[in-house]
Design a protein around this motif. Structure first.
Motif, PDB file in Angstrom:
ATOM      1  N   LYS A 296       0.869  -0.963  -0.017  1.00 32.37           N
ATOM      2  CA  LYS A 296      -0.008   0.088   0.061  1.00 32.37           C
ATOM      3  C   LYS A 296       0.815   1.362  -0.008  1.00 32.37           C
ATOM      4  N   GLY A 297       0.487   2.125  -0.450  1.00 31.99           N
ATOM      5  CA  GLY A 297       1.090   3.614  -0.506  1.00 31.99           C
ATOM      6  C   GLY A 297       2.173   3.622  -1.637  1.00 31.99           C
ATOM      7  N   LYS A 298       3.140   4.770  -1.066  1.00 26.97           N
ATOM      8  CA  LYS A 298       4.089   5.056  -2.089  1.00 26.97           C
ATOM      9  C   LYS A 298       5.029   4.100  -2.273  1.00 26.97           C
ATOM     10  N   GLY A 299       5.094   3.792  -3.625  1.00 27.57           N
ATOM     11  CA  GLY A 299       5.961   2.610  -4.239  1.00 27.57           C
ATOM     12  C   GLY A 299       5.286   1.416  -4.404  1.00 27.57           C
ATOM     13  N   SER A 300       4.017   1.229  -4.077  1.00 26.29           N
ATOM     14  CA  SER A 300       3.194   0.140  -4.492  1.00 26.29           C
ATOM     15  C   SER A 300       2.764   0.276  -5.819  1.00 26.29           C
ATOM     16  N   LEU A 309      -1.977   7.224  -3.097  1.00 28.99           N
ATOM     17  CA  LEU A 309      -1.206   6.875  -1.824  1.00 28.99           C
ATOM     18  C   LEU A 309      -2.140   6.314  -0.619  1.00 28.99           C
ATOM     19  N   ALA A 310      -3.474   6.584  -0.673  1.00 21.51           N
ATOM     20  CA  ALA A 310      -4.418   6.221   0.420  1.00 21.51           C
ATOM     21  C   ALA A 310      -4.377   5.080   0.567  1.00 21.51           C
ATOM     22  N   ALA A 311      -4.709   4.138   1.623  1.00 22.01           N
ATOM     23  CA  ALA A 311      -4.577   2.552   1.890  1.00 22.01           C
ATOM     24  C   ALA A 311      -5.764   2.276   1.416  1.00 22.01           C
ATOM     25  N   SER A 314     -12.026   5.858  -1.407  1.00 24.27           N
ATOM     26  CA  SER A 314     -13.282   6.634  -0.882  1.00 24.27           C
ATOM     27  C   SER A 314     -14.265   6.415  -1.801  1.00 24.27           C
ATOM     28  N   GLY A 315     -13.913   6.330  -3.189  1.00 20.86           N
ATOM     29  CA  GLY A 315     -15.003   6.123  -4.379  1.00 20.86           C
ATOM     30  C   GLY A 315     -15.171   7.513  -4.867  1.00 20.86           C
ATOM     31  N   ARG A 316     -14.581   8.554  -4.379  1.00 17.65           N
ATOM     32  CA  ARG A 316     -14.841   9.861  -4.837  1.00 17.65           C
ATOM     33  C   ARG A 316     -13.664  10.245  -5.582  1.00 17.65           C
ATOM     34  N   GLU A 317     -12.565   9.624  -5.431  1.00 17.08           N
ATOM     35  CA  GLU A 317     -11.379  10.094  -6.383  1.00 17.08           C
ATOM     36  C   GLU A 317     -11.465  10.135  -7.664  1.00 17.08           C
ATOM     37  N   VAL A 318     -10.826  11.111  -8.614  1.00 19.44           N
ATOM     38  CA  VAL A 318     -10.685  10.888  -9.749  1.00 19.44           C
ATOM     39  C   VAL A 318      -9.299  11.205 -10.350  1.00 19.44           C
TER      40      VAL A 318
END
Length: 357
Positions: A296-300, A309-311, A314-318
């Motif tokens: 998870k996160g940076k480098g994944s 970056l978030a684990a 939220s479903g709202r990201e674009v």
């Protein structure tokens, strides 16, 4: 299995099977990522492109574990492959339908899964699917005797092992009671006992059957069979004739067993790091190699694919769409995940009279 088994042991098996470092890293990352791909839904891009993906794991106390349909879609195809009592298609084990659902090491069902994986060896996601398949295949050993559904057969009592600290832990006893009585899913009631490579233990299941387990032997056999299966994959053997393959070399077998016996940390992350260090120190015949895993996160893989970056989503990201997304490891993994689940639930299990989801 936990990360020490699904990542490092899979990497070792892949390298000893004949895969190079880059391909073995993809296989091993995919094998572990099955446990970490807990998000599902739709990825939306600013150019109006969309990508739907599924999850291959839930956390043990996730509310979805009480949803039988979700269990069939996640635990059955990815973690507790039904073994049909070790019998071939057309035959039924004694004990009713639940016995068909219980994991059985290297079952006919598992061999069918290996065969369809090889059949996809020309696809862009072939290595990712192989990693997913190795996860499920290894778990037929680690999760043997348990089923990926809520049933009393998963209830556990009278656990004893060669690690007194695990057996005497007050928290473990309370958690074991809660999970056995209220939440008999998979091996949750047995806590992490099936996943500790060094453990030799025994317990009584919900059918009042006494079960003895030697994880050291179980993990060694699973890794050798993974190596043989990957050798078949390399040769394009659609019959999966594992007996014709060499498997783990004798010297590497001794090294693996020694590490399994000596690495006794209760933390899977601590055990994983010791395996990583051992590989970096050149303990195996393929030489000294540095490997790492970032789930998870940076480098994944997900971060490299879409910049997340978030684990959790939220479903709202674009996100900003990049042409590299189409060939990214994260997308190819999820492509393979969906094909694997379809093949298991709709093609393979029905041959054994098993209807799941």
């Amino acid at each position: 299995m936990q990360i020490d088994g699904h990542h490092t042991m899979t990497y070792i098996a892949a390298r000893l099977a004949g895969f190079n470092r880059k391909k073995a890293s993809i296989i091993a990352y995919s094998a572990q990522y099955v446990d970490d791909a807990t998000n599902s839904g739709v990825i939306k891009f600013k150019n109006n492109a969309m990508y739907g993906h599924i999850s291959s794991a839930h956390k043990m106390l996730d509310y979805r574990n009480s949803d039988e349909l979700a269990n069939h879609k996640v635990w059955v195809p990815f973690h507790f492959l039904p073994g049909n009592g070790g019998k071939p298609a057309g035959e039924n084990p004694e004990g009713g339908f639940i016995k068909k659902l219980v994991c059985f090491p290297d079952s006919y069902v598992a061999r069918d899964m290996l065969c369809v994986c090889v059949a996809d060896s020309n696809k862009p996601y072939a290595l990712h699917r192989l990693g997913i398949t190795m996860h499920v295949y290894a778990d037929t050993w680690a999760h043997q005797g348990f089923a990926g559904t809520n049933h009393k057969i998963n209830e556990v009592s009278d656990i004893t092992s060669n690690d007194a600290t695990l057996d005497k832990s007050f928290f473990n006893k309370i958690a074991n009671f809660f999970l056995s009585e209220s939440f008999p899913l998979g091996h949750g009631a047995a806590l992490s006992h099936p996943d500790h490579p060094f453990l030799i233990w025994e317990y009584r299941n919900g059918l009042n059957e006494s079960v003895k387990r030697n994880n050291q032997q179980i993990f060694m056999e699973a890794t050798d069979k993974m190596c043989r299966a990957m050798q078949c994959f390399i040769q394009g053997d659609l019959t999966m004739n594992l007996d014709s393959m060499t498997g783990l070399p004798p010297a590497d077998t001794e090294t693996m067993l020694s590490l399994i016996k000596s690495i006794k940390d209760n933390s899977d992350e601590d055990r994983h790091q010791k395996w990583v260090d051992s590989i970096a120190n050149g303990s195996f015949s393929f030489g000294a190699e540095k490997i790492a895993y970032i789930g998870k996160g940076k480098g994944s893989w997900k971060h490299k694919s879409i910049g997340q970056l978030a684990a959790a989503d939220s479903g709202r990201e674009v996100f900003t769409f990049k042409s590299s997304f189409m060939k990214s490891d994260w997308k190819l993994f999820h492509d393979a995940l969906q094909v694997h689940r379809l093949d298991i639930l709709h093609d393979i299990l029905p041959k054994y009279g098993i209807c799941a989801a």
